[in-house]
Design an enzyme around this catalytic site. Structure first.
Site, short mmCIF file in Angstrom:
data_model
loop_
_atom_site.label_atom_id
_atom_site.label_comp_id
_atom_site.label_asym_id
_atom_site.label_seq_id
_atom_site.Cartn_x
_atom_site.Cartn_y
_atom_site.Cartn_z
N GLN A 91 43.23 46.39 30.39
CA GLN A 91 43.22 45.06 31.00
C GLN A 91 41.79 44.65 31.33
O GLN A 91 41.54 43.53 31.74
CB GLN A 91 44.02 45.08 32.32
CG GLN A 91 45.45 45.49 32.16
CD GLN A 91 46.10 45.65 33.53
OE1 GLN A 91 46.52 44.71 34.16
NE2 GLN A 91 46.16 46.88 34.00
N ASP A 94 35.29 44.61 30.50
CA ASP A 94 33.90 45.03 30.68
C ASP A 94 33.31 45.81 29.51
O ASP A 94 32.15 46.20 29.54
CB ASP A 94 33.78 45.86 31.97
CG ASP A 94 34.74 47.05 32.00
OD1 ASP A 94 35.11 47.58 30.93
OD2 ASP A 94 35.12 47.46 33.12
N HIS A 111 43.36 41.50 27.85
CA HIS A 111 42.85 40.38 28.65
C HIS A 111 41.49 39.90 28.14
O HIS A 111 40.73 39.26 28.86
CB HIS A 111 42.75 40.75 30.13
CG HIS A 111 44.11 40.88 30.78
ND1 HIS A 111 44.31 41.46 32.00
CD2 HIS A 111 45.33 40.48 30.37
CE1 HIS A 111 45.60 41.43 32.32
NE2 HIS A 111 46.24 40.84 31.33
N CYS A 122 37.73 25.12 18.52
CA CYS A 122 37.51 25.57 17.13
C CYS A 122 37.31 27.08 17.03
O CYS A 122 37.22 27.62 15.93
CB CYS A 122 36.32 24.83 16.51
SG CYS A 122 34.72 25.35 17.14
N CYS A 147 31.79 21.49 17.77
CA CYS A 147 32.81 20.43 17.86
C CYS A 147 32.85 19.73 19.22
O CYS A 147 33.66 18.82 19.42
CB CYS A 147 34.19 21.00 17.52
SG CYS A 147 34.87 22.01 18.85
N ILE A 228 40.01 58.62 40.27
CA ILE A 228 40.14 58.75 38.82
C ILE A 228 39.15 59.74 38.21
O ILE A 228 39.52 60.58 37.39
CB ILE A 228 39.99 57.36 38.15
CG1 ILE A 228 41.22 56.51 38.51
CG2 ILE A 228 39.82 57.46 36.64
CD1 ILE A 228 41.05 55.04 38.29
P1 NAD Z 1 43.82 45.90 40.37
O1 NAD Z 1 42.56 45.52 41.10
O2 NAD Z 1 45.04 45.14 40.64
O3 NAD Z 1 44.17 47.42 40.63
C1 NAD Z 1 43.21 48.44 40.55
C2 NAD Z 1 43.85 49.68 41.15
O4 NAD Z 1 42.95 50.75 40.95
C3 NAD Z 1 44.11 49.57 42.65
O5 NAD Z 1 45.45 49.93 42.91
C4 NAD Z 1 43.13 50.57 43.27
O6 NAD Z 1 43.67 51.25 44.39
C5 NAD Z 1 42.90 51.54 42.14
N1 NAD Z 1 41.57 52.17 42.14
C6 NAD Z 1 40.37 51.55 42.24
N2 NAD Z 1 39.36 52.43 42.12
C7 NAD Z 1 39.95 53.65 41.97
C8 NAD Z 1 39.46 54.96 41.79
N3 NAD Z 1 38.15 55.22 41.74
N4 NAD Z 1 40.34 55.99 41.68
C9 NAD Z 1 41.69 55.75 41.73
N5 NAD Z 1 42.21 54.53 41.88
C10 NAD Z 1 41.36 53.48 41.98
O7 NAD Z 1 43.42 45.90 38.84
P2 NAD Z 1 44.32 45.67 37.57
O8 NAD Z 1 45.63 46.34 37.73
O9 NAD Z 1 43.46 46.00 36.43
O10 NAD Z 1 44.57 44.08 37.55
C11 NAD Z 1 43.59 43.15 37.84
C12 NAD Z 1 43.17 42.23 36.71
O11 NAD Z 1 41.79 42.00 36.88
C13 NAD Z 1 43.31 42.79 35.34
O12 NAD Z 1 43.96 41.83 34.62
C14 NAD Z 1 41.88 42.92 34.79
O13 NAD Z 1 41.83 42.19 33.58
C15 NAD Z 1 41.01 42.18 35.73
N6 NAD Z 1 39.76 42.86 36.16
C16 NAD Z 1 38.98 43.51 35.27
C17 NAD Z 1 37.84 44.19 35.70
C18 NAD Z 1 36.98 44.91 34.70
O14 NAD Z 1 36.93 44.49 33.54
N7 NAD Z 1 36.32 46.00 35.09
C19 NAD Z 1 37.50 44.19 37.05
C20 NAD Z 1 38.31 43.50 37.94
C21 NAD Z 1 39.46 42.86 37.49
#
Ligand code: NAD
Length: 242
Positions: A91, A94, A111, A122, A147, A228
């Protein structure tokens, strides 16, 4: 489970990139606690909203450009290179999975990707540095050089249609998976969070790794509430020793 699998799908959310310094959306201090998201229809309807959306995007983009893949990305790339993982569905916008060495053809960005922009009319690609210059010079949101159409980052906003090819690819990978692992997603954003549900409906074992509860813990075969980097490094160390 990972050791036995050869077609695992890894599904990632913003949490996999917080250790790279990119804030997630829902944790305290995350982006959405500061800004209400701009819906696609509002972006399209008003130039003033577009300019505001671009200003916010350029702030996030600076953080993304300066970030490097973290331990979670590295561990995922390692599992892909060992032949346990068929696809990484992300999702995130980055680009850090690709920058961590996962082959392009194994990454499905549902996403979109925040490293460039496209014309909504376009489809012409525009570079973000060009957008930045246009805004600095004109104080207006950019228009397509070909465009005159609306230029938007190549990411999917709330209310915007999901990309058809990527959704089809993600469905195919999920149906073909022998293990589905969700990492760093609150599993609250649909249709994205539909993929772990789909995996489970297909009787594929579901593992969720996240520091806090998610919307789908009740469905999972295994939930690991941990950081993580720590959890994934422990996992790859163990896989490497076998
Ligand atoms: P979210 O923010 O809803 O959920 C992230 C989850 O990760 C949270 O539950 C949090 O507790 C957990 N988390 C954060 N850091 C952690 C770690 N170090 N270890 C363990 N758990 C950890 O994010 P989502 O579910 O991806 O949804 C949000 C939307 O925002 C997505 O659609 C995404 O496209 C977008 N988004 C993208 C980025 C990016 O590209 N890096 C950043 C922010 C949001």
């Amino acid at each position: 489970m990972v050791q036995r699998s050869s077609r695992a799908v890894i599904f990632t959310g913003a949490g996999v990139s917080t250790e790279s310094g990119i804030p997630d959306f829902r944790s305290p201090g995350g982006f959405w606690t500061k800004y209400k998201p701009i819906e696609f229809k509002d972006f399209v309807a008003s130039e003033e909203t577009r300019l505001e959306a671009w200003r916010r995007f350029l702030m996030i983009r600076q953080t993304i450009v300066e970030a490097s893949p973290g331990p979670g990305h590295a561990a995922i790339a390692d599992l892909v290179s060992r032949g346990h993982v068929s696809h990484v569905i992300t999702q995130n916008i980055d680009d850090l999975h690709e920058r961590s060495g996962v082959p392009r053809e194994r990454i499905i960005e549902i996403h979109g990707n925040g490293t460039y922009a496209t014309c909504l009319a376009c489809g012409l690609r525009h570079e973000i540095d060009w957008v930045k210059d246009v805004i600095a010079e004109t104080e207006r949101a950019p228009a397509c050089t070909s465009c005159g159409g609306i230029v938007k980052s190549a990411t999917i906003s709330f209310g915007q249609a999901m990309p058809e090819q990527e959704m089809a690819d993600a469905r195919a990978a999920t149906f073909n998976a022998d293990l589905f692992i969700s990492i760093g997603s609150s599993l609250q954003v649909f249709p994205a969070a539909g993929f772990p549900v789909m995996a489970k409906q297909n009787r594929t074992p579901l593992v969720i790794i996240n520091r806090e509860e998610t919307g789908l813990d009740g469905l999972a075969d295994l939930v690991i509430n941990a950081e993580i980097g720590l959890a994934m490094t422990a996992l790859t160390d163990r896989v490497a020793r076998r």
